[in-house]
Design a protein around this motif. Sequence first.
Motif, PDB file in Angstrom:
ATOM      1  N   TYR A  53       8.209   2.884  -4.628  1.00  0.00           N
ATOM      2  CA  TYR A  53       9.043   1.949  -3.883  1.00  0.00           C
ATOM      3  C   TYR A  53      10.254   2.625  -3.241  1.00  0.00           C
ATOM      4  CZ  TYR A  53      12.171  -1.967  -2.962  1.00  0.00           C
ATOM      5  OH  TYR A  53      13.024  -2.860  -2.355  1.00  0.00           O
ATOM      6  N   LEU A  69       2.676   1.636  -3.429  1.00  0.00           N
ATOM      7  CA  LEU A  69       1.767   2.085  -4.479  1.00  0.00           C
ATOM      8  C   LEU A  69       1.425   3.566  -4.325  1.00  0.00           C
ATOM      9  CD1 LEU A  69      -0.693  -0.944  -4.659  1.00  0.00           C
ATOM     10  CD2 LEU A  69       0.947  -0.253  -6.412  1.00  0.00           C
ATOM     11  N   GLU A  70       1.339   4.001  -3.077  1.00  0.00           N
ATOM     12  CA  GLU A  70       0.966   5.390  -2.800  1.00  0.00           C
ATOM     13  C   GLU A  70       2.115   6.352  -3.070  1.00  0.00           C
ATOM     14  OE1 GLU A  70      -0.190   8.137   1.093  1.00  0.00           O
ATOM     15  OE2 GLU A  70      -0.388   5.968   1.203  1.00  0.00           O
ATOM     16  N   ARG A  71       3.343   5.958  -2.688  1.00  0.00           N
ATOM     17  CA  ARG A  71       4.456   6.912  -2.722  1.00  0.00           C
ATOM     18  C   ARG A  71       5.611   6.502  -3.623  1.00  0.00           C
ATOM     19  NH1 ARG A  71       5.228   7.096   3.606  1.00  0.00           N
ATOM     20  NH2 ARG A  71       7.250   7.935   2.980  1.00  0.00           N
ATOM     21  N   LYS A 121      -1.999  -6.511  -6.846  1.00  0.00           N
ATOM     22  CA  LYS A 121      -1.256  -5.251  -6.737  1.00  0.00           C
ATOM     23  C   LYS A 121       0.237  -5.521  -6.589  1.00  0.00           C
ATOM     24  CE  LYS A 121      -4.988  -2.546  -4.604  1.00  0.00           C
ATOM     25  NZ  LYS A 121      -5.435  -1.867  -3.357  1.00  0.00           N
ATOM     26  N   GLU A 142       0.831  -1.213   0.000  1.00  0.00           N
ATOM     27  CA  GLU A 142       0.000   0.000   0.000  1.00  0.00           C
ATOM     28  C   GLU A 142       0.862   1.258   0.000  1.00  0.00           C
ATOM     29  OE1 GLU A 142      -2.431  -0.612   3.409  1.00  0.00           O
ATOM     30  OE2 GLU A 142      -3.861  -1.930   2.369  1.00  0.00           O
ATOM     31  N   LEU A 143       1.916   1.260   0.821  1.00  0.00           N
ATOM     32  CA  LEU A 143       2.808   2.425   0.876  1.00  0.00           C
ATOM     33  C   LEU A 143       3.568   2.600  -0.438  1.00  0.00           C
ATOM     34  CD1 LEU A 143       4.306   2.138   4.484  1.00  0.00           C
ATOM     35  CD2 LEU A 143       2.718   3.882   3.635  1.00  0.00           C
TER      36      LEU A 143
END
Length: 243
Positions: free
Chosen positions: A44, A40-42, A127, A37-38
């Motif tokens: 790798y 995908l948000e910000r 994902k 989740e992190l």
Amino acid sequence: MRQSGTREEFEETLAKLPLRERKKILTRRKLIRVAVELFLERGYDQVSVAEIAAAADVSKMTVFNYFGTKDDILLSPMEEHIGDAAKAVCERAPGETPLAALHRDFLERVAALDASVGMSDEPIVLKLRSLIEETPVLLSRALVFRRRSTALLAAALAEETGDPVTARLVAAQLGAVGDAISEENRRLLLEGRPLDEVAANAVQVAGRAFALVEHGLAGYAVKEAKGEKEAKEAKGEKEAAAS
């Protein structure tokens, strides 16, 4: 504990384990989910292990107790399967060919809805695969895993036959079959196809693909002369109309 089958079957199996083992499995899965989740948000490269630990409400040391590196958080589930093909061949029954053993093993994994052959419609798994494909450093390691898997299979075949060159050729072809169908399974699931439909398609495609390897490529994709395709189609239509 490798996950296969439906979510309900996984939870049923999990419930039978001792409490300490259940906690380890759930913590590991939570770390993977939070990390994905992190990432995908910000992105790798923009997420540290410390930030993953904080988001999962555990210590940084806890993360390293489960995973050696940040890469491992995402790639360790794949690494667990590196030796699967070689194992299936080494443990096959007397009289069974390597091709038949790998075909059987693949179908068993499809039936078990095993994520290692792309048979998981869990959003976190889909994902994760997309993230690996889109992140060069992760994709590079994933490709290394594939090469190691092929090398292990080739080594097992060479030990039996005494012919390492042919063993490498056979291992590359058989490994490519499983990889190609697994990728197709994931593609269809990402399109939103039902899991049972994807499983049925995988069985059919596997039958054709393994047969193609078994019988060789002599008749594969023979280029037709100009107009030959149209003539065949017209003949087919005429025969269909006559019947």
